[in-house]
Design an enzyme around this catalytic site. Structure first.
Site, PDB file in Angstrom:
ATOM      1  NE  ARG A 116      35.677  38.150  40.559  1.00 41.51           N
ATOM      2  CZ  ARG A 116      36.310  37.891  39.413  1.00 41.51           C
ATOM      3  NH1 ARG A 116      36.441  36.648  38.996  1.00 41.51           N
ATOM      4  NH2 ARG A 116      36.852  38.857  38.722  1.00 41.51           N
ATOM      5  CB  CYS A 154      36.526  36.039  29.288  1.00 37.36           C
ATOM      6  SG  CYS A 154      35.166  36.330  30.431  1.00 37.36           S
ATOM      7  CE  LYS A 189      35.606  32.505  37.469  1.00 36.31           C
ATOM      8  NZ  LYS A 189      37.061  32.616  37.696  1.00 36.31           N
ATOM      9  CD1 TRP A 231      42.084  34.599  35.679  1.00 35.53           C
ATOM     10  CD2 TRP A 231      42.064  33.246  33.904  1.00 35.53           C
ATOM     11  NE1 TRP A 231      42.168  35.379  34.563  1.00 35.53           N
ATOM     12  CE2 TRP A 231      42.161  34.570  33.456  1.00 35.53           C
ATOM     13  CE3 TRP A 231      42.036  32.210  32.951  1.00 35.53           C
ATOM     14  CZ2 TRP A 231      42.222  34.900  32.105  1.00 35.53           C
ATOM     15  CZ3 TRP A 231      42.108  32.537  31.609  1.00 35.53           C
ATOM     16  CH2 TRP A 231      42.196  33.871  31.207  1.00 35.53           C
ATOM     17  CG  ASP A 251      39.373  39.079  35.943  1.00 32.15           C
ATOM     18  OD1 ASP A 251      38.224  38.883  36.413  1.00 32.15           O
ATOM     19  OD2 ASP A 251      39.778  38.576  34.888  1.00 32.15           O
ATOM     20  CD1 TRP A 288      34.432  39.623  36.433  1.00 27.01           C
ATOM     21  CD2 TRP A 288      33.084  40.639  34.937  1.00 27.01           C
ATOM     22  NE1 TRP A 288      34.404  38.872  35.287  1.00 27.01           N
ATOM     23  CE2 TRP A 288      33.607  39.464  34.359  1.00 27.01           C
ATOM     24  CE3 TRP A 288      32.219  41.438  34.195  1.00 27.01           C
ATOM     25  CZ2 TRP A 288      33.267  39.074  33.064  1.00 27.01           C
ATOM     26  CZ3 TRP A 288      31.885  41.056  32.903  1.00 27.01           C
ATOM     27  CH2 TRP A 288      32.406  39.880  32.357  1.00 27.01           C
ATOM     28  CG  ASP A 296      38.838  30.057  35.621  1.00 31.13           C
ATOM     29  OD1 ASP A 296      38.775  30.698  34.570  1.00 31.13           O
ATOM     30  OD2 ASP A 296      38.315  30.451  36.682  1.00 31.13           O
ATOM     31  CG  ASP A 324      33.697  34.841  33.245  1.00 32.75           C
ATOM     32  OD1 ASP A 324      33.416  35.945  33.745  1.00 32.75           O
ATOM     33  OD2 ASP A 324      34.858  34.414  33.098  1.00 32.75           O
TER      34      ASP A 324
HETATM   35  C1  GLA Z   1      37.051  36.390  33.602  1.00 32.06           C
HETATM   36  C2  GLA Z   1      36.947  35.994  35.066  1.00 32.06           C
HETATM   37  C3  GLA Z   1      38.246  35.373  35.522  1.00 32.06           C
HETATM   38  C4  GLA Z   1      38.599  34.171  34.655  1.00 32.06           C
HETATM   39  C5  GLA Z   1      38.631  34.599  33.201  1.00 32.06           C
HETATM   40  C6  GLA Z   1      38.763  33.432  32.234  1.00 32.06           C
HETATM   41  O1  GLA Z   1      37.944  37.421  33.399  1.00 32.06           O
HETATM   42  O2  GLA Z   1      36.626  37.104  35.852  1.00 32.06           O
HETATM   43  O3  GLA Z   1      38.173  34.984  36.877  1.00 32.06           O
HETATM   44  O4  GLA Z   1      37.653  33.159  34.857  1.00 32.06           O
HETATM   45  O5  GLA Z   1      37.426  35.273  32.814  1.00 32.06           O
HETATM   46  O6  GLA Z   1      38.799  33.909  30.924  1.00 32.06           O
END
Ligand code: GLA
Length: 534
Positions: A228, A148, A175, A63, A232, A211, A99, A177
């Protein structure tokens, strides 16, 4: 707890949802549960049961440098090859995969299906390629309705069948999201996803990606291995140093919540990305090592400078990150420009220490033993992990000089000996055997597991409950151990057989459990074989 995990838990897991699904091509005709306690309640730190990620996961994700658009199978395979040829694999980086790489869509019947235009071998084929290279397969999805970018479907209302599909693709790391989740309860959602992974029956590292939303450090150890803590770290393609430092400082405050199998994740690394100097790369890497953060590289591994490779593969820094005690270091002193990071005792009794200069001028800092948890009167050796020099014995403390943006990172010990903890590297995580004979045969396939750390490890202990057609013996040769998978085909019906073998070990200096080792064994029997199965 030692176990062998066998794929194909439809009936035994009692997951009704799966009964409607056609069995996957690779499933064994004889299905077994490989989560013996699938119905039991979730333990507080579930990694202590599955043995996964007992040190911070290391790997690569696309990513940070690529975003979603340039991704396809060719790119991921090139990165896999670069992981090996650059030496990153030998340094311990293992998890790799797309990703948000526009890699699957949802069919009309609800099943996830590979986007074959981008991934012509299928997501299972890509996984096999990764496993044969001795790496682990990482995939990505979202807890809401769409990912996302909205380019891929999310798992909402499809949690069980999607986790089942990820298991069939043989993901070792997922992972998940938190985009497009309006109205969803975060704890319930990630708990359902954890239960779905458990029911799907393939042990998997669960990486939560909200996040910091929902304060996952308070509850996610029960359902995942890392979460997380921050937004980002950069937009695709361009590192942002100031932003990354804000992430580091936010993550530092959560040190108390991290430990073996449950890590704070301040996001993928920006080492080697456009916008970073060599000094900033070194400092960033040191901070991530000191914080026991997952070391997921995010740069283009195909075009790294020698300096970037040297930074990402510094075994002495990685040894601090991969320490079996799994303690996240923290700031013990700071004046707004210089920060002193410590509170990270290591497995051999030494202490990890970091001095970071965020000012515009070179600075000196006296580090007193009393500030870093070392007896003030002790005579200590100081091992600089970037210059690879040892000084001492020194009494009371050490004075270090640090250039702007730079760090001094070192270990302090009463012994003039700085062993490295285990770093496990495999030549392959997949054994594939095929038989065409109708008379019973004995076949064998071996994989080799090597410790790149200092010690010879005890013999890996293979779990119990292997299927009747498979037996595994382990032979030691110094720091390498060969797993010999002996297969007896007597009495087997035509079909595809699959087992996931688990092995466990203990780090000999600290006595701490090491991350469990899992690998796949595939057997294809092309015609019915005579004889009694053993
Ligand atoms: C979010 C995640 C990133 C990535 C993007 C992919 O923003 O936090 O790490 O995986 O999505 O769209």
């Amino acid at each position: 707890m030692k176990k062998i995990w066998l794929i194909g838990a439809v009936a035994l897991c009692g997951v009704v949802t799966y009964k409607a699904l056609a069995p996957a091509r690779e499933l064994s005709p004889s299905s077994h549960s490989f989560f013996p306690n699938a119905q039991s309640s979730v333990p507080a730190v579930h990694a202590l049961d599955d043995g996964l990620a007992l040190t911070p996961p290391m790997g690569w994700y696309p990513w940070n440098i690529f975003g979603e658009e340039p991704q396809n199978e060719k790119l991921i395979r090139e990165i896999v090859d670069a992981l090996v040829s650059s030496g990153l694999k030998d340094a311990g980086y293992a998890f790799v995969g797309p990703d948000e790489g526009i890699c699957f869509y949802r069919q009309a019947d609800g099943r996830l299906t590979t986007n074959l235009e981008r991934y012509p071998s299928g997501l299972r084929g890509l996984g096999d390629y990764i496993h044969k290279t001795g790496l682990k397969y990482a995939l990505y999805t979202d807890a809401g309705t769409r990912t996302c970018s909205t380019a891929m479907p999310g798992t909402k209302d499809h949690e069980f069948e999607d986790m089942r599909q990820f298991a069939e693709w043989r993901a070792d790391y997922i992972k998940i999201d938190w985009c497009n989740t309006e109205g969803q309860d975060i704890v319930k959602t990630y708990t359902t996803l954890h239960e779905a992974q458990h029911a799907a029956g393939r042990p998997v590292v669960h990486s939560l990606c909200s996040w910091g939303e929902g304060y996952p450090w308070r509850w996610a150890a029960a359902v995942g291995h890392l979460w997380r803590t921050t937004a980002d770290i950069c937009g695709p393609g361009q590192a942002d140093w100031a932003r990354a430092m804000r992430m580091a400082w936010a993550n530092e405050e959560l040190a108390a919540f991290a430990g073996p199998g449950h890590w704070n994740d301040p996001d993928m690394m920006i080492v080697g990305m456009p916008g970073m100097s060599e000094t900033q790369d070194r400092s960033f890497f040191s901070l991530w090592c000191m914080m026991a953060a997952p070391l997921i590289a995010g740069n283009d591994l195909r075009s790294m400078s020698e300096a970037t490779i040297k930074t990402l593969t510094n075994a002495e820094a990685i040894g601090i990150n991969q320490d079996p005690l799994g303690i996240q270091g923290k700031i013990v002193w700071g004046d707004g420009t210089i920060s002193l990071w410590a509170g990270k005792p290591l497995f051999d009794g030494s202490q990890a220490v970091l001095v970071f200069n965020q000012g515009r001028h070179p600075a000196q800092k006296r580090v007193a033993w009393s500030e870093i948890g070392v007896d003030a009167t002790a005579a200590c050796y100081v091992r600089n992990v970037w210059t690879h020099e040892t000084s001492g014995p020194l009494i009371g403390g050490v004075t270090v000089s640090v250039a702007p943006d730079d760090v001094a990172m070192f270990r302090v010990s009463t012994k003039n000996d700085f062993p490295l903890p285990p770093i496990i590297v495999a030549d392959s995580y997949l054994v594939s055997l095929r038989t065409a004979d109708k008379a019973p045969q004995k076949l064998a396939g071996a994989i080799t597991i090597t410790n790149k750390g200092s010690a010879e490890l005890p013999l890996w202990k293979v779990g119990e409950g292997l299927p009747a057609w498979l037996s595994v013996t382990v032979k030691k040769n110094g720091k390498s151990q060969a797993f010999i998978n002996a297969i007896s085909t007597a009495g087997l019906k035509k079909g595809l057989y699959h087992a996931v073998v688990r092995a466990d070990n203990t780090e000999p200096v600290s006595g701490k459990s090491m991350s469990a080792l899992y690998y796949d064994v595939d057997l294809e029997v092309t015609r019915d074989v005579s004889g009694e199965s053993r």
